[in-house]
Design an enzyme around this catalytic site. Structure first.
Site, short mmCIF file in Angstrom:
data_model
loop_
_atom_site.label_atom_id
_atom_site.label_comp_id
_atom_site.label_asym_id
_atom_site.label_seq_id
_atom_site.Cartn_x
_atom_site.Cartn_y
_atom_site.Cartn_z
N SER B 94 0.82 -1.19 -0.15
CA SER B 94 -0.17 -0.01 0.09
C SER B 94 0.89 1.30 0.03
O SER B 94 1.64 1.16 -0.84
CB SER B 94 -0.97 0.00 1.30
N ASP B 216 -9.71 -4.25 -6.28
CA ASP B 216 -9.04 -3.63 -5.20
C ASP B 216 -9.59 -2.12 -5.03
O ASP B 216 -9.18 -1.26 -5.98
CB ASP B 216 -7.31 -3.68 -5.22
N HIS B 244 -7.43 -5.55 -0.73
CA HIS B 244 -6.39 -4.76 -0.68
C HIS B 244 -5.25 -5.38 0.03
O HIS B 244 -4.17 -4.63 0.11
CB HIS B 244 -6.60 -3.34 -0.11
#
Lengths: 392, 262
Positions: B94, B216, B244
């Site tokens: 991320s 996602d 995610h």
């Protein structure tokens, strides 16, 4: 240990429907439970949802089946779910008491408290995720109010702090100004006083004498006021009233001098003295002189003009007692309450009005000597009494 | 300053090369619990918490320093220096994908390859660029974080590792993995979701693998493709995993893709 109170078995208290005859309808319990149920397959799609949740959200079951939970969340909820809730669920196998807003078919937000648990197979692989929803509208509102109250009290505190700081700065400046002003006022006053004294020594007529005596009175009163102002300012500036005590020199001459000065300045007023000081007094002599001057000044201003003012000083029982009394109107109960507060002024002719610091300073001087200044006032007399311990 | 304590650095495994795992916004180094152990036999694995997350030293949280991803990248470089890392493999999830890129630009030689899991160079739409969110939606998230009580009562230190399969300990530890000081969480969210590192992508010279999940919502396939397209010579692998956090939901797929790359 046995409890002394015996509870009757439930069956004795309730009209009996045998427990075995009620059978919970599990299908109905699932569909119409007082909470919402929803199950996700491992891929995250909804494969079962109960009627309660459908009713709450306004969706038909077939509209939800096959969807992701995201379908019931707004963007913020989805982001939160993906970054916090989903990892949590995966890591600990469940989550409890998470606040989520469901979005109804109509688009309204429905605050919920959500629990979830993963069902796993023998090897730990997820079979499904069961999620339970409880309505939390009131609770959320309450939490919101708590947060608002916290924010509000934080900002109020900050504002109060800021205003306190600025108030302190202003007041410090003001008091510094007063201190400087008081100092600067003393010098010209000393010149006037010296001038008046020189003139008094020369021959002059009655009017001139009267004017010069009036000047002396005024100078004396003004010097007293300035002293008080300075002390007040200093006290507020943090120094308090500082003493330089001395037990070896007698206090009586100081008292006598204050009395003489006032007699000279006000020849038409009678001041009687009664001094019986037999023991040394460990005090600041000039401060006690100031205290007496303030008390006498007060008595002369407020006392009945035709009646004498009496000053008594004596040592007795390990105490030094000094009192100033006058006849006249008693002090009102209301005035009594504020008598020793700074800037309190009794009702008196404007020309005689001072700053309202005299009694305040006198009581501060008393305190600095570990003594007390009290007042008694009735129709016969008003008496201020200063009492301090002799032990040093 | 003790960097290891500040960032709660944990070192495992043996191997010539190091593999550094960086967690994203939301949780802490526990994010890697299904992936990192697999690499211990061939790598010296390094786990850490960003300051403000997990068991990092919260007293070191400086809103100015951590007001941009660059502050986090500085920490990463310092961890590399303290552990004497050279040519390590960086694995960032991320927002940490971009933090890893920034660190690789600040300290050339620190990393020999970058594995970016669910990266996004910018989350907010900008003209033709589709980041996936509007500025307003990001504000809504920040508000939402404020309203959620995960972390409210949370002065307690989060996460004791290794009890996922001991739910009887759960009472005390409920939700603790993702527990963060609410103010820090909000600030990190703001820094994360308002960051824009599109211009940094072209500067990357380290060999890079982009791992992109299907479906996602935080970092869409479009966003992942953008990252891959703009990092010279980088590779893109689209995972079957959804969501995610493939490192949690599909660790095997992630591990396989990483092995093939390093």
């Amino acid at each position: 240990m046995k409890s002394s109170r015996r509870c009757a078995p439930l069956s004795e208290l309730t009209p009996s429907i045998p427990a075995s005859s009620i059978i919970e309808d599990l299908e109905d319990l699932y569909e119409n439970a007082p909470c919402g149920y929803l199950s996700l397959e491992p891929g995250g799609r909804i494969f079962k949802v109960n009627k309660t949740l459908c009713n709450w959200t306004g969706y038909r079951p077939e509209e939800l089946l096959g969807q992701r939970l995201h379908h019931l969340l707004n963007i913020a909820g989805r982001m939160f779910y993906e970054t916090h809730i989903a990892p949590l669920l995966r890591m600990q196998g469940f989550f409890h008491e998470v606040a989520l807003d469901l979005v109804t078919a109509k688009g309204d937000l429905l605050p919920m408290i959500v629990n979830a648990a993963e069902r796993r197979d023998s090897e730990g692989r997820p079979i499904s995720t069961r999620i339970t929803f409880l309505k939390a509208t009131e609770r959320r509102r309450y939490e919101r109010e708590l947060l608002d109250a916290r924010d509000q009290s934080r900002s109020q505190e900050a504002a109060a702090r800021a205003s306190l700081t600025s108030e302190r700065e202003t007041s410090e400046l003001r008091e510094q100004f007063i201190a400087v002003l008081g100092h600067d006022l003393r010098n010209p006053l000393a010149s006037i006083s010296a001038g008046a004294r020189i003139l008094l020594r020369k021959p002059k007529d009655e009017t001139e004498t009267k004017v010069l005596q009036m000047m002396e009175t005024t100078v004396l009163r003004m010097a007293g006021l300035i002293d008080n102002v300075l002390d007040f300012a200093r006290g507020r500036l943090g120094g308090g009233i500082t003493l330089s005590r001395n037990a070896n020199t007698s206090i009586e001459p100081v008292l006598q001098q204050v009395v003489d000065e006032l007699r000279t300045a006000m020849p038409d007023r009678r001041i009687e003295t009664d001094f019986r000081i037999t023991q040394p007094i460990n005090c600041d002599r000039s401060r006690l002189g100031q205290l007496v001057s303030n008390l006498l000044g007060n008595a002369l201003t407020h006392g009945a003009p035709g009646k004498p003012v009496l000053i008594r000083a004596l040592t007795d029982n390990g105490m030094f007692e000094l009192s100033v009394s006058n006849a006249g109107e008693p002090i009102s109960a209301e005035a009594m309450e504020h008598l020793f507060q700074p800037f309190f002024r009794g009702r008196v002719r404007a020309s005689l009005q001072g700053l309202g610091l005299g009694l305040h300073i006198a009581s501060e001087i008393a305190k600095a000597h570990e003594g007390t200044l009290t007042v008694k006032s009735d129709s016969e007399e008003t008496r201020f009494t200063f009492l301090m311990p002799l032990r040093t | 300053m003790n960097v290891s304590a500040r960032n709660n650095v944990r070192i495992n495994g043996s191997g010539e090369r190091a593999m550094v795992f960086a967690h994203g916004f939301g949780c802490d180094q526990n994010m890697w619990r299904f992936v990192e152990p697999v690499f211990r036999s061939t790598f010296r694995t390094v786990l850490f918490d960003h300051v403000g997350a997990g068991n990092s030293d919260l007293s070191k949280y400086d809103p100015v320093k951590y007001g941009s991803l660059s502050g986090y990248a500085d920490d990463l470089v310092e961890i590399g220096e303290e552990l004497d890392l050279e040519g390590a493999v960086f694995v960032g999830h991320s927002v940490s994908a971009m933090i890893g890129i920034l660190a690789s630009l600040k300290a050339p030689g620190l990393f020999s390859s970058l594995v970016l899991v669910g990266p996004s160079a910018r989350y907010i739409d900008d003209g033709d660029y589709k980041g996936g969110f509007s500025a307003k939606q990001v504000e809504e998230l920040l508000e939402f974080l404020e309203a959620n009580h995960m972390g409210w009562s949370a002065q307690m230190a989060p996460a004791i590792m290794g009890n996922a399969d001991r739910p009887e300990l759960g009472e005390e530890l409920t939700n603790s993995f993702c527990r963060t000081d609410p103010d820090i969480a909000k600030h990190f969210a703001r820094v994360t979701f308002t960051s824009d590192n599109r211009d940094d992508l072209a500067k990357v010279t380290t060999p890079t693998l982009v791992l992109q999940c299907s479906e996602d919502i935080i970092a869409s396939t479009e966003v992942g493709e953008y990252v891959q397209r703009h990092i010279p010579g980088s590779k893109l692998v689209i995972l079957n995993a959804t969501g995610h956090c493939p490192n949690l939901s599909a660790p095997d797929e992630v591990i396989a893709a990483m092995r093939a790359f390093v």
